[in-house]
Motif scaffolding. Structure first.
Motif, PDB file in Angstrom:
ATOM      1  N   THR A 250      15.454 -34.837 -15.269  1.00 57.60           N
ATOM      2  CA  THR A 250      14.137 -35.139 -15.820  1.00 57.60           C
ATOM      3  C   THR A 250      14.205 -36.442 -16.616  1.00 57.60           C
ATOM      4  N   GLU A 251      15.303 -36.610 -17.320  1.00 53.51           N
ATOM      5  CA  GLU A 251      15.502 -37.826 -18.115  1.00 53.51           C
ATOM      6  C   GLU A 251      15.718 -39.041 -17.218  1.00 53.51           C
ATOM      7  N   THR A 252      16.535 -38.877 -16.193  1.00 53.29           N
ATOM      8  CA  THR A 252      16.789 -39.943 -15.221  1.00 53.29           C
ATOM      9  C   THR A 252      16.655 -39.349 -13.827  1.00 53.29           C
ATOM     10  N   ALA A 253      15.740 -39.874 -13.050  1.00 54.13           N
ATOM     11  CA  ALA A 253      15.487 -39.329 -11.715  1.00 54.13           C
ATOM     12  C   ALA A 253      16.764 -39.288 -10.884  1.00 54.13           C
ATOM     13  N   ALA A 254      16.898 -38.233 -10.081  1.00 55.80           N
ATOM     14  CA  ALA A 254      18.084 -38.087  -9.243  1.00 55.80           C
ATOM     15  C   ALA A 254      18.266 -39.286  -8.321  1.00 55.80           C
ATOM     16  N   SER A 255      17.158 -39.840  -7.843  1.00 49.73           N
ATOM     17  CA  SER A 255      17.248 -41.002  -6.957  1.00 49.73           C
ATOM     18  C   SER A 255      17.877 -42.195  -7.660  1.00 49.73           C
ATOM     19  N   GLU A 256      17.606 -42.339  -8.960  1.00 50.69           N
ATOM     20  CA  GLU A 256      18.209 -43.427  -9.728  1.00 50.69           C
ATOM     21  C   GLU A 256      19.695 -43.175  -9.952  1.00 50.69           C
ATOM     22  N   LEU A 257      20.039 -41.926 -10.250  1.00 52.90           N
ATOM     23  CA  LEU A 257      21.448 -41.577 -10.426  1.00 52.90           C
ATOM     24  C   LEU A 257      22.213 -41.796  -9.126  1.00 52.90           C
ATOM     25  N   PHE A 258      21.582 -41.465  -8.010  1.00 55.93           N
ATOM     26  CA  PHE A 258      22.211 -41.646  -6.701  1.00 55.93           C
ATOM     27  C   PHE A 258      22.396 -43.130  -6.391  1.00 55.93           C
ATOM     28  N   SER A 259      21.354 -43.907  -6.614  1.00 50.99           N
ATOM     29  CA  SER A 259      21.421 -45.351  -6.343  1.00 50.99           C
ATOM     30  C   SER A 259      22.482 -46.044  -7.186  1.00 50.99           C
ATOM     31  N   SER A 260      22.706 -45.525  -8.395  1.00 50.31           N
ATOM     32  CA  SER A 260      23.659 -46.165  -9.302  1.00 50.31           C
ATOM     33  C   SER A 260      25.072 -45.608  -9.168  1.00 50.31           C
ATOM     34  N   GLY A 261      25.318 -44.756  -8.159  1.00 49.37           N
ATOM     35  CA  GLY A 261      26.663 -44.272  -7.890  1.00 49.37           C
ATOM     36  C   GLY A 261      27.113 -43.098  -8.734  1.00 49.37           C
ATOM     37  N   LYS A 262      26.169 -42.311  -9.260  1.00 51.97           N
ATOM     38  CA  LYS A 262      26.513 -41.160 -10.091  1.00 51.97           C
ATOM     39  C   LYS A 262      26.405 -39.830  -9.338  1.00 51.97           C
ATOM     40  N   ILE A 263      25.869 -39.872  -8.121  1.00 53.32           N
ATOM     41  CA  ILE A 263      25.724 -38.664  -7.304  1.00 53.32           C
ATOM     42  C   ILE A 263      26.273 -38.953  -5.920  1.00 53.32           C
ATOM     43  N   GLY A 264      27.077 -38.027  -5.386  1.00 52.30           N
ATOM     44  CA  GLY A 264      27.690 -38.241  -4.084  1.00 52.30           C
ATOM     45  C   GLY A 264      26.794 -37.927  -2.908  1.00 52.30           C
ATOM     46  N   MET A 265      25.941 -36.887  -3.041  1.00 54.95           N
ATOM     47  CA  MET A 265      25.094 -36.446  -1.927  1.00 54.95           C
ATOM     48  C   MET A 265      23.771 -35.900  -2.456  1.00 54.95           C
ATOM     49  N   MET A 266      22.713 -36.089  -1.673  1.00 55.56           N
ATOM     50  CA  MET A 266      21.428 -35.494  -2.026  1.00 55.56           C
ATOM     51  C   MET A 266      20.477 -35.552  -0.836  1.00 55.56           C
ATOM     52  N   LEU A 267      19.464 -34.725  -0.877  1.00 52.41           N
ATOM     53  CA  LEU A 267      18.425 -34.748   0.147  1.00 52.41           C
ATOM     54  C   LEU A 267      17.323 -35.699  -0.300  1.00 52.41           C
ATOM     55  N   ASP A 268      16.796 -36.476   0.639  1.00 49.01           N
ATOM     56  CA  ASP A 268      15.666 -37.341   0.309  1.00 49.01           C
ATOM     57  C   ASP A 268      14.970 -37.768   1.596  1.00 49.01           C
ATOM     58  N   GLY A 269      13.801 -38.368   1.439  1.00 50.81           N
ATOM     59  CA  GLY A 269      12.987 -38.726   2.591  1.00 50.81           C
ATOM     60  C   GLY A 269      13.096 -40.182   2.995  1.00 50.81           C
TER      61      GLY A 269
END
Length: 414
Positions: A250-269
């Protein structure tokens, strides 16, 4: 006798004139008509303008005036316009609202129009036609669509010495790799369990053969064992520390965390392609498989206002908007996947380094989002109730029971 005959002929001529004008009443003396086209995405203005220009090459007497309204105000504006009889002649529609507008007789069914003009509805993914079908009648011609992909960070995989995900993956493999990619020292999570439905838990529910809304829209399926099992699996990543918490996302969108290299995998469109293609470390593949392979699909369509004074012109324009020619214009922009079958190549070329074919292939096993009359209200209940399970305040089963009760109350009033 002559006087009676003259009166009779006058009436007949009047009827003929009215009938002749009924296709486009309010046409100007030179036969030109003006129709309005309502939509909400400013990023698609140039494509819309190009399509209108092409349309006018064939129909120079039909002027199309565009009405751009931000999405946040779009449907509120339509509701006000519908009450005042001032809807655009042609407009964008989404799956969350089509049932409401169709049952309220705000938009025209186009099944008969398509049949009369031999306009084939087979040119679009069946799931999209189904999405815009209400009580057996089709109300919208698909414009574009979104399926969901499994995005991953190649750099994080390389550093962990793990091969990239592919079509052989299942839920077990996803959990196994998420554990290996999670690195608390580096602040990296293996996976993101977002509280999104289309690009999140809906996909897992359908893969586990669970149900969201029953066929016919009579009851909710959130408390079914298969649905609960899918939601428990999806939220287990948070409980086990393999995903950011709901508060963190909620504080930082998952898409931003993913783009910045903090998340390895996620679902998105595919709507994230313009953003994600900026990072060469990112790519996309097919979703890990559950009991079955399934993915959510949604897409916009073009519909006609029921009170249009220019039905014939509006239908001609909607047909052109649904044509291969118009689809190819949208494909070139790279902003959306055109719904017309076989026109997606240009869209994929907009980001050649990404495996965008997975979004196209997914249409074959896709499931349309629920489109009951109160979809918008139901989605709000989902967020309000499920977030309590995502944060760990209540169990998934408790949330599922509460959500089912609320949704059934809503459905019983339809």
């Amino acid at each position: 006798m002559k006087k009676w005959l003259l009166m009779f002929l006058t009436v007949i001529i009047g009827i003929i004139v009215v009938a002749g004008c009924s296709k486009d009443d309010a046409a100007s003396g030179d036969g030109k008509v003006e129709i309005t086209y309502g939509f909400w995405d400013k990023n698609q203005v140039s494509a819309v303008e190009e399509i209108i220009k092409l349309f006018n090459e064939t129909y120079p007497n039909i002027k199309v005036k565009t009405e751009l309204t931000p999405y946040g105000q779009y449907f509120q504006k339509l509701e006000t316009a519908a009450t005042g009889g001032a809807l655009p002649d042609v407009m964008w529609m989404n799956g969350a609202h089509v049932n409401q507008y169709a049952e309220g007789k705000v938009i025209l069914p186009i099944s008969d129009l398509a049949k009369e003009d031999n306009f084939s509805l087979d040119n679009y993914p069946k799931s999209l036609i189904d999405l815009y079908t209400v009580e057996g009648k089709v109300y919208g011609i698909p414009k574009d669509y979104d399926t969901i992909g499994f995005w991953y960070n190649k750099k994080i995989f390389d550093e962990a010495g793990i091969p990239y995900p592919d079509e052989t993956w299942d839920w077990t493999k996803l959990k196994e790799v998420a554990e290996k990619l999670t690195n608390k020292e580096k602040g990296i999570w293996g996976f993101a369990s977002t509280i999104a439905n289309q690009e999140g838990y809906y996909n897992f529910i359908w893969q586990n053969e669970g149900e969201i809304i029953s066929e016919g829209g009579k009851s909710a399926g959130f408390n079914q064992p298969e649905t609960i099992e899918a939601l428990e699996y999806y939220t287990s990543f948070i409980k086990e520390g393999l995903s950011p918490t709901q508060a963190q996302m909620t504080e930082t969108a998952a898409s931003e965390l993913f783009s910045s290299g903090k998340i390895g995998m996620m679902l998105d469109g595919p709507w994230m392609v313009p953003e994600y293609k900026k990072n060469p470390d990112l790519n996309v593949t097919v979703l890990p498989k559950g009991k079955t392979r399934a993915v959510a699909i949604h897409g916009l369509s073009n519909v006609i206002a029921a009170n249009t004074k220019h039905k014939d012109a509006a239908w001609k324009f909607v047909q052109f908007l649904g044509s291969k020619e118009a689809a190819e214009v949208y494909a070139k922009t790279g902003t959306v996947i055109p719904a017309y079958n076989g026109t997606q190549d240009a869209w994929m070329k907009s980001a050649p380094d990404l495996n965008l074919q997975v979004f196209i292939d997914a249409a074959e096993y896709s499931i349309p989002l629920p489109n009951v009359k109160s979809t918008g209200e139901i989605w709000q209940y989902e967020i309000d109730i499920l977030k309590k399970a995502w944060s760990g305040d209540i169990s998934v089963e408790e949330a599922a029971d509460e959500l089912t009760e609320k949704v059934n109350e809503v459905l019983s009033k339809e």
